[in-house]
Structures are given as C-alpha cells and as structure tokens.
Design a protein around this motif. Structure first.
Motif, PDB file in Angstrom:
ATOM      1  N   PRO A 125       0.812  -1.226   0.000  1.00  0.00           N
ATOM      2  CA  PRO A 125       0.000   0.000   0.000  1.00  0.00           C
ATOM      3  C   PRO A 125       0.843   1.272   0.000  1.00  0.00           C
ATOM      4  O   PRO A 125       0.335   2.349  -0.318  1.00  0.00           O
ATOM      5  CB  PRO A 125      -0.819  -0.132   1.294  1.00  0.00           C
ATOM      6  CG  PRO A 125       0.018  -0.989   2.186  1.00  0.00           C
ATOM      7  CD  PRO A 125       0.699  -1.963   1.266  1.00  0.00           C
ATOM      8  N   HIS A 126       2.129   1.158   0.378  1.00  0.00           N
ATOM      9  CA  HIS A 126       3.002   2.331   0.376  1.00  0.00           C
ATOM     10  C   HIS A 126       3.385   2.757  -1.040  1.00  0.00           C
ATOM     11  O   HIS A 126       3.703   3.925  -1.282  1.00  0.00           O
ATOM     12  CB  HIS A 126       4.269   2.054   1.192  1.00  0.00           C
ATOM     13  CG  HIS A 126       4.000   1.834   2.655  1.00  0.00           C
ATOM     14  ND1 HIS A 126       3.290   2.724   3.421  1.00  0.00           N
ATOM     15  CD2 HIS A 126       4.358   0.828   3.497  1.00  0.00           C
ATOM     16  CE1 HIS A 126       3.214   2.282   4.670  1.00  0.00           C
ATOM     17  NE2 HIS A 126       3.852   1.124   4.731  1.00  0.00           N
ATOM     18  N   THR A 127       3.364   1.793  -1.951  1.00  0.00           N
ATOM     19  CA  THR A 127       3.765   2.097  -3.327  1.00  0.00           C
ATOM     20  C   THR A 127       2.618   1.960  -4.325  1.00  0.00           C
ATOM     21  O   THR A 127       2.707   2.457  -5.435  1.00  0.00           O
ATOM     22  CB  THR A 127       4.915   1.170  -3.763  1.00  0.00           C
ATOM     23  OG1 THR A 127       4.497  -0.208  -3.623  1.00  0.00           O
ATOM     24  CG2 THR A 127       6.148   1.395  -2.886  1.00  0.00           C
ATOM     25  N   ASN A 128       1.545   1.272  -3.922  1.00  0.00           N
ATOM     26  CA  ASN A 128       0.405   1.066  -4.807  1.00  0.00           C
ATOM     27  C   ASN A 128      -0.874   1.606  -4.162  1.00  0.00           C
ATOM     28  O   ASN A 128      -1.457   0.957  -3.288  1.00  0.00           O
ATOM     29  CB  ASN A 128       0.241  -0.419  -5.125  1.00  0.00           C
ATOM     30  CG  ASN A 128      -0.967  -0.681  -6.024  1.00  0.00           C
ATOM     31  OD1 ASN A 128      -1.518   0.233  -6.633  1.00  0.00           O
ATOM     32  ND2 ASN A 128      -1.392  -1.945  -6.090  1.00  0.00           N
ATOM     33  N   PRO A 129      -1.338   2.795  -4.581  1.00  0.00           N
ATOM     34  CA  PRO A 129      -2.551   3.385  -3.996  1.00  0.00           C
ATOM     35  C   PRO A 129      -3.789   2.524  -4.194  1.00  0.00           C
ATOM     36  O   PRO A 129      -4.765   2.659  -3.455  1.00  0.00           O
ATOM     37  CB  PRO A 129      -2.688   4.724  -4.755  1.00  0.00           C
ATOM     38  CG  PRO A 129      -1.327   5.006  -5.300  1.00  0.00           C
ATOM     39  CD  PRO A 129      -0.731   3.660  -5.604  1.00  0.00           C
ATOM     40  N   GLY A 130      -3.746   1.617  -5.159  1.00  0.00           N
ATOM     41  CA  GLY A 130      -4.900   0.769  -5.432  1.00  0.00           C
ATOM     42  C   GLY A 130      -4.886  -0.554  -4.686  1.00  0.00           C
ATOM     43  O   GLY A 130      -5.745  -1.413  -4.918  1.00  0.00           O
ATOM     44  N   ALA A 131      -3.942  -0.726  -3.762  1.00  0.00           N
ATOM     45  CA  ALA A 131      -3.852  -1.981  -3.007  1.00  0.00           C
ATOM     46  C   ALA A 131      -5.104  -2.185  -2.160  1.00  0.00           C
ATOM     47  O   ALA A 131      -5.651  -1.237  -1.600  1.00  0.00           O
ATOM     48  CB  ALA A 131      -2.614  -1.959  -2.118  1.00  0.00           C
ATOM     49  N   SER A 132      -5.555  -3.427  -2.063  1.00  0.00           N
ATOM     50  CA  SER A 132      -6.776  -3.753  -1.315  1.00  0.00           C
ATOM     51  C   SER A 132      -6.448  -4.496  -0.028  1.00  0.00           C
ATOM     52  O   SER A 132      -5.627  -5.424  -0.021  1.00  0.00           O
ATOM     53  CB  SER A 132      -7.710  -4.615  -2.173  1.00  0.00           C
ATOM     54  OG  SER A 132      -8.127  -3.905  -3.324  1.00  0.00           O
ATOM     55  N   LEU A 133      -7.115  -4.095   1.046  1.00  0.00           N
ATOM     56  CA  LEU A 133      -6.942  -4.753   2.337  1.00  0.00           C
ATOM     57  C   LEU A 133      -7.659  -6.097   2.332  1.00  0.00           C
ATOM     58  O   LEU A 133      -8.805  -6.199   1.894  1.00  0.00           O
ATOM     59  CB  LEU A 133      -7.494  -3.871   3.457  1.00  0.00           C
ATOM     60  CG  LEU A 133      -7.458  -4.455   4.876  1.00  0.00           C
ATOM     61  CD1 LEU A 133      -6.028  -4.582   5.363  1.00  0.00           C
ATOM     62  CD2 LEU A 133      -8.271  -3.592   5.837  1.00  0.00           C
ATOM     63  N   ILE A 134      -6.985  -7.123   2.820  1.00  0.00           N
ATOM     64  CA  ILE A 134      -7.581  -8.453   2.952  1.00  0.00           C
ATOM     65  C   ILE A 134      -8.128  -8.577   4.368  1.00  0.00           C
ATOM     66  O   ILE A 134      -7.383  -8.515   5.340  1.00  0.00           O
ATOM     67  CB  ILE A 134      -6.538  -9.553   2.668  1.00  0.00           C
ATOM     68  CG1 ILE A 134      -6.010  -9.403   1.240  1.00  0.00           C
ATOM     69  CG2 ILE A 134      -7.142 -10.937   2.873  1.00  0.00           C
ATOM     70  CD1 ILE A 134      -4.840 -10.310   0.936  1.00  0.00           C
ATOM     71  N   SER A 135      -9.428  -8.744   4.499  1.00  0.00           N
ATOM     72  CA  SER A 135     -10.076  -8.736   5.812  1.00  0.00           C
ATOM     73  C   SER A 135      -9.849 -10.020   6.592  1.00  0.00           C
ATOM     74  O   SER A 135      -9.691  -9.991   7.814  1.00  0.00           O
ATOM     75  CB  SER A 135     -11.577  -8.505   5.648  1.00  0.00           C
ATOM     76  OG  SER A 135     -12.245  -8.599   6.889  1.00  0.00           O
ATOM     77  N   TYR A 136      -9.835 -11.151   5.872  1.00  0.00           N
ATOM     78  CA  TYR A 136      -9.765 -12.442   6.568  1.00  0.00           C
ATOM     79  C   TYR A 136      -8.872 -13.416   5.807  1.00  0.00           C
ATOM     80  O   TYR A 136      -8.944 -13.507   4.579  1.00  0.00           O
ATOM     81  CB  TYR A 136     -11.167 -13.040   6.723  1.00  0.00           C
ATOM     82  CG  TYR A 136     -11.164 -14.487   7.150  1.00  0.00           C
ATOM     83  CD1 TYR A 136     -10.772 -14.847   8.441  1.00  0.00           C
ATOM     84  CD2 TYR A 136     -11.518 -15.500   6.263  1.00  0.00           C
ATOM     85  CE1 TYR A 136     -10.749 -16.178   8.829  1.00  0.00           C
ATOM     86  CE2 TYR A 136     -11.498 -16.826   6.650  1.00  0.00           C
ATOM     87  CZ  TYR A 136     -11.107 -17.157   7.932  1.00  0.00           C
ATOM     88  OH  TYR A 136     -11.073 -18.470   8.314  1.00  0.00           O
ATOM     89  N   VAL A 137      -8.039 -14.127   6.554  1.00  0.00           N
ATOM     90  CA  VAL A 137      -7.192 -15.180   5.996  1.00  0.00           C
ATOM     91  C   VAL A 137      -7.423 -16.457   6.799  1.00  0.00           C
ATOM     92  O   VAL A 137      -7.229 -16.466   8.023  1.00  0.00           O
ATOM     93  CB  VAL A 137      -5.698 -14.793   6.035  1.00  0.00           C
ATOM     94  CG1 VAL A 137      -4.828 -15.962   5.575  1.00  0.00           C
ATOM     95  CG2 VAL A 137      -5.433 -13.551   5.182  1.00  0.00           C
ATOM     96  N   GLY A 138      -7.844 -17.514   6.117  1.00  0.00           N
ATOM     97  CA  GLY A 138      -8.109 -18.774   6.800  1.00  0.00           C
ATOM     98  C   GLY A 138      -7.012 -19.803   6.628  1.00  0.00           C
ATOM     99  O   GLY A 138      -7.015 -20.849   7.274  1.00  0.00           O
TER     100      GLY A 138
END
Length: 277
Positions: A188-201
């Motif tokens: 996210p520091h270099t890519n403004p379009g990065a998406s947060l992943i809410s859950y990892v199983g």
C-alpha cells in the motif's frame, strides 16, 4: 468470518513495533505510548488479561543518546539496547501508573523456550504477574542475546517473539500492531490501489507472496515475519490480527467484533472437523 468470536477473548497478547512508538529515528512518540497504556489499562479493568510485547529498545536508546544514524557494530547496538530498554520501561511505567496500572518487565532469549525448565519458569512468571493484575511487558534481551554457530539465543524480531509468548501463555488472541492497516494484496506504500484483505483462513503460497521487506532501518520485522507468526497461531487453533498502530484504541473495536485489520484464523468448518476427530 464472523468476528463476534473476538468478543469472548479473555487473554490477549498485544505486540507493538519500533516504528509505531518512534516518530523518527531520534524522536519517541509519547502520545502513542500514552494511548497504548490507556488501552491496555482499560482492558485490564474490564477483566481481560493483557500481555504487551514491545520493541523499541534500540530506537529509544538512539533517541536518548541523540544519535542520528543507526550504529553498524553489534557492540554499539547492544549498548543502545541496554540504555534504551531501561528508558523504554521508565516511559511505560510512568504512563501506565497514570491509569493506576502496574507493569512488570520480562526479557527473553530463545534459551527460555529451548529448555523445558526455563520455559515452565517463564510461564509461571508471566502468570504470576497476571494473577496480581500486573501487565507483563516483554521484549527480547537485545543487550546480551547472540547469534553464533551452535548457540543462537536471538529471536531476531518481535513478531516471532510475540507468537511464542502467545503460545506460552495460551492467549486467545495475538494482535500485532503495525505501520499498515493489515495484509494487503500489494504494497500500500507504493500502490494506492492496493486492497486490504479482511480475513485469511490459510497461509498458502498466494498469501506468502504478498509479504514485503522490513519497514525501516530501525525495525527488523516485515510482513513476512507477521505471516509466520500468524501461521504459528493458526497451527494451535488461535487467532491473530494485524492492524494499524496509528490509533491504539482500534483494539477496542477489534475486541468488540468490528471490522478492522486482517484476521487470521482457521475457518469454522476446519475447526469443527478437527474437533470431531
């Protein structure tokens, strides 16, 4: 993933990194330490048990000695850690006492987990503090830990240490506070379009490929070490969160089951299958 399960967490390990308690290489973020002390004290008063794993000895040492550059020699780094650890604990003691909460210091090396008697003794020490409503503040013993052939006592970074502590004290949840909101699908520091992943199983190759490098010269961890910590927590059927350290009060939201950061936890179906075996 339903986050209501987090409301039932009683014993919580919170880890905060060097970047999160330092404004810069030579300036301590006193406001951040104050807010973290308030949150941890409030949780204790609500009947939860909190263990704080805090990095920052070298950074605070550099600030105390007004250094502008990170020293390269191990001896200088260990000297900074020695000065900084006492200064860091002094800060924590001062802020926690403002909220009528006592804290105790525990410094660890890998020797503690490699030998059963030491492991058991450390467990007893932490639980003894918790039983007296004292918050343990844990860090690696950077002033004396070594990394040499045949005798390595260094954890290397505190994400691993935090996961070890969480397993040691059988914590319900490990919260790792970072300079990012959680795990993103790209930097996210270099890519403004990065998406947060809410859950990892599950920690698979796709998730591991999202890990980046260490955050700064004054920190030793990165997303890779956080994912390894998450893998460890999930292997013992416990949960872990990665969230932003910008506002420590976000921990209240996490423990109230609200959406924040990235939750790592085996999905309910897998846990149910394991329980039936």
């Amino acid at each position: 993933m339903n986050r209501d399960i987090l409301k039932d967490c009683k014993r919580v390990v919170i880890k905060i990194g060097t970047n999160s308690i330092m404004k810069s290489a030579t300036e301590v973020d006193y406001h951040k330490i104050d807010r973290l002390s308030f949150v941890c004290s409030s949780l204790q008063q609500q009947g939860k048990e909190v263990v704080l794993v805090s990095s920052g000895a070298v950074g605070v040492g550099a600030s105390t000695l007004n250094m502008e550059e990170y020293p390269s020699s191990v001896a200088e780094q260990q000297a900074l850690a020695s000065v900084g650890q006492s200064a860091l604990m002094s800060l924590y003691s001062r802020f926690f006492q403002h909220y009528e909460q006592y804290v105790g210091q525990i410094l660890m090396t890998t020797d503690i987990i490699n030998y059963p008697n030491s492991y058991n003794n450390c467990n007893i020490a932490i639980n003894s503090l918790l039983s007296k409503n004292i918050i343990p503040i844990i860090n690696e013993n950077d002033a004396v830990s070594v990394d040499e052939s045949g005798h390595c006592t260094k954890f290397g970074e505190n994400d691993t240490l935090a996961a070890v502590v969480a397993e040691l004290v059988e914590a319900d949840l490990l919260i790792i506070m970072s300079d990012v909101d959680g795990l993103y699908d790209s930097n996210p520091h270099t890519n403004p379009g990065a998406s947060l992943i809410s859950y990892v199983g599950e920690i698979d190759t796709d998730i591991l490929s999202m890990a980046g490098g260490a955050g700064s010269v004054f920190s030793t961890g990165g997303m890779e070490t956080k994912l390894k910590a998450a893998e460890k927590m999930m292997s013992i059927d416990k949960a872990m969160m990665i969230t932003s350290a910008e506002n420590p009060s976000i921990i209240f939201d996490i423990l109230n089951g609200k959406e924040a950061g990235t939750l790592f936890r085996k999905n309910e179906a897998e846990l149910q299958i394991q329980g039936d075996e």
